[in-house]
Design a protein around this motif. Structure first.
Motif, PDB file in Angstrom:
ATOM      1  N   LEU A  37       0.830  -1.212   0.000  1.00 47.14           N
ATOM      2  CA  LEU A  37       0.000   0.000   0.000  1.00 47.14           C
ATOM      3  C   LEU A  37       0.864   1.261   0.000  1.00 47.14           C
ATOM      4  O   LEU A  37       0.529   2.252  -0.655  1.00 47.14           O
ATOM      5  CB  LEU A  37      -0.954  -0.009   1.198  1.00 47.14           C
ATOM      6  N   TYR A  38       1.977   1.231   0.707  1.00 46.17           N
ATOM      7  CA  TYR A  38       2.920   2.348   0.710  1.00 46.17           C
ATOM      8  C   TYR A  38       3.457   2.583  -0.703  1.00 46.17           C
ATOM      9  O   TYR A  38       3.484   3.709  -1.207  1.00 46.17           O
ATOM     10  CB  TYR A  38       4.055   2.038   1.692  1.00 46.17           C
ATOM     11  N   LYS A  39       3.864   1.513  -1.370  1.00 43.27           N
ATOM     12  CA  LYS A  39       4.370   1.625  -2.738  1.00 43.27           C
ATOM     13  C   LYS A  39       3.284   2.125  -3.690  1.00 43.27           C
ATOM     14  O   LYS A  39       3.551   2.934  -4.591  1.00 43.27           O
ATOM     15  CB  LYS A  39       4.931   0.285  -3.208  1.00 43.27           C
ATOM     16  N   ALA A  40       2.061   1.655  -3.485  1.00 37.78           N
ATOM     17  CA  ALA A  40       0.945   2.110  -4.321  1.00 37.78           C
ATOM     18  C   ALA A  40       0.654   3.590  -4.076  1.00 37.78           C
ATOM     19  O   ALA A  40       0.318   4.324  -5.007  1.00 37.78           O
ATOM     20  CB  ALA A  40      -0.305   1.272  -4.041  1.00 37.78           C
ATOM     21  N   PHE A  41       0.793   4.046  -2.824  1.00 44.49           N
ATOM     22  CA  PHE A  41       0.592   5.456  -2.508  1.00 44.49           C
ATOM     23  C   PHE A  41       1.622   6.309  -3.249  1.00 44.49           C
ATOM     24  O   PHE A  41       1.286   7.331  -3.846  1.00 44.49           O
ATOM     25  CB  PHE A  41       0.686   5.689  -0.992  1.00 44.49           C
ATOM     26  N   ILE A  42       2.877   5.879  -3.225  1.00 42.87           N
ATOM     27  CA  ILE A  42       3.943   6.611  -3.926  1.00 42.87           C
ATOM     28  C   ILE A  42       3.600   6.728  -5.411  1.00 42.87           C
ATOM     29  O   ILE A  42       3.619   7.817  -5.991  1.00 42.87           O
ATOM     30  CB  ILE A  42       5.304   5.909  -3.749  1.00 42.87           C
ATOM     31  N   LYS A  43       3.274   5.604  -6.018  1.00 40.42           N
ATOM     32  CA  LYS A  43       2.974   5.568  -7.457  1.00 40.42           C
ATOM     33  C   LYS A  43       1.757   6.438  -7.787  1.00 40.42           C
ATOM     34  O   LYS A  43       1.776   7.191  -8.771  1.00 40.42           O
ATOM     35  CB  LYS A  43       2.736   4.117  -7.881  1.00 40.42           C
ATOM     36  N   THR A  44       0.724   6.353  -6.975  1.00 43.33           N
ATOM     37  CA  THR A  44      -0.494   7.116  -7.227  1.00 43.33           C
ATOM     38  C   THR A  44      -0.260   8.609  -7.049  1.00 43.33           C
ATOM     39  O   THR A  44      -0.729   9.415  -7.863  1.00 43.33           O
ATOM     40  CB  THR A  44      -1.638   6.636  -6.309  1.00 43.33           C
ATOM     41  N   LEU A  45       0.472   9.009  -6.005  1.00 38.83           N
ATOM     42  CA  LEU A  45       0.733  10.429  -5.795  1.00 38.83           C
ATOM     43  C   LEU A  45       1.598  10.983  -6.925  1.00 38.83           C
ATOM     44  O   LEU A  45       1.353  12.089  -7.414  1.00 38.83           O
ATOM     45  CB  LEU A  45       1.379  10.674  -4.435  1.00 38.83           C
ATOM     46  N   GLN A  46       2.590  10.224  -7.360  1.00 42.50           N
ATOM     47  CA  GLN A  46       3.420  10.674  -8.479  1.00 42.50           C
ATOM     48  C   GLN A  46       2.572  10.860  -9.736  1.00 42.50           C
ATOM     49  O   GLN A  46       2.722  11.850 -10.458  1.00 42.50           O
ATOM     50  CB  GLN A  46       4.565   9.681  -8.739  1.00 42.50           C
ATOM     51  N   SER A  47       1.672   9.941  -9.977  1.00 43.89           N
ATOM     52  CA  SER A  47       0.796  10.027 -11.143  1.00 43.89           C
ATOM     53  C   SER A  47      -0.150  11.221 -11.026  1.00 43.89           C
ATOM     54  O   SER A  47      -0.354  11.953 -11.989  1.00 43.89           O
ATOM     55  CB  SER A  47      -0.004   8.727 -11.272  1.00 43.89           C
ATOM     56  N   THR A  48      -0.690  11.430  -9.837  1.00 44.58           N
ATOM     57  CA  THR A  48      -1.613  12.545  -9.600  1.00 44.58           C
ATOM     58  C   THR A  48      -0.916  13.887  -9.790  1.00 44.58           C
ATOM     59  O   THR A  48      -1.488  14.817 -10.359  1.00 44.58           O
ATOM     60  CB  THR A  48      -2.208  12.457  -8.176  1.00 44.58           C
ATOM     61  N   LEU A  49       0.323  13.989  -9.325  1.00 41.58           N
ATOM     62  CA  LEU A  49       1.081  15.232  -9.422  1.00 41.58           C
ATOM     63  C   LEU A  49       1.784  15.386 -10.774  1.00 41.58           C
ATOM     64  O   LEU A  49       2.172  16.501 -11.152  1.00 41.58           O
ATOM     65  CB  LEU A  49       2.126  15.317  -8.312  1.00 41.58           C
ATOM     66  N   GLY A  50       1.998  14.290 -11.463  1.00 41.05           N
ATOM     67  CA  GLY A  50       2.708  14.335 -12.729  1.00 41.05           C
ATOM     68  C   GLY A  50       4.204  14.524 -12.574  1.00 41.05           C
ATOM     69  O   GLY A  50       4.870  15.047 -13.473  1.00 41.05           O
TER      70      GLY A  50
END
Length: 150
Positions: free
Chosen positions: A105-118
């Motif tokens: 879930l931590y890794k998914a949070f990183i990936k999702t936030l990076q995608s959201t922020l671009g």
């Protein structure tokens, strides 16, 4: 899932006397994960974080989001955000997810936030003994829990 957001003018993370992350203007985000958290919690928190208007506009009013401000991010896992202090003086961390649940879930949070922020974000290291240095700008500190959406 619970996050503590701190608006910073500078921040860094040190592990074993080695600096692993450093930013100037942006956010330090402390992330606590519970057993029943899911990608839905991640999506909601990442969207909320990216669009939360807590940076000052030209008039000094908190009216600019992280996305617009182009600030940077350091994300740090922190199981102690789910401490229960109801009984006695020793906190219980029974609600905090164990690593087999929390790490994905931590890794998914990183990936999702990076995608959201671009853009890329910096992180600490899951489970490591870290020293987090920051200059809280404002100070602005906000706690958001995905279980309290309404």
């Amino acid at each position: 899932m619970r996050i503590v957001i701190q608006r910073v003018s500078e921040a860094s993370v040190v592990i074993d006397n080695s600096k692993v992350a450093t930013i100037q203007k942006g956010l330090v985000i402390l992330l606590g994960i519970e057993n029943d958290d899911s990608q839905e919690d991640i999506n909601w928190l990442c969207n909320k974080t990216a669009n939360l208007r807590i940076f000052p506009d030209d008039d000094g009013v908190m009216n600019i989001s992280l996305k617009v401000s182009e600030g940077d991010v350091i994300l740090v896992s922190q199981f102690t955000l789910h401490a229960s202090t109801k009984k006695g003086n020793r906190p219980s961390y029974i609600k905090a997810a164990k690593p087999n649940i929390a790490i994905p879930l931590y890794k998914a949070f990183i990936k999702t936030l990076q995608s959201t922020l671009g853009k890329s974000i910096q992180t600490g290291e899951f489970g490591a003994d870290m020293k987090v240095y920051l200059v809280n700008d404002g100070p602005v500190t906000i706690i958001i829990d995905s279980k309290n959406k309404e």
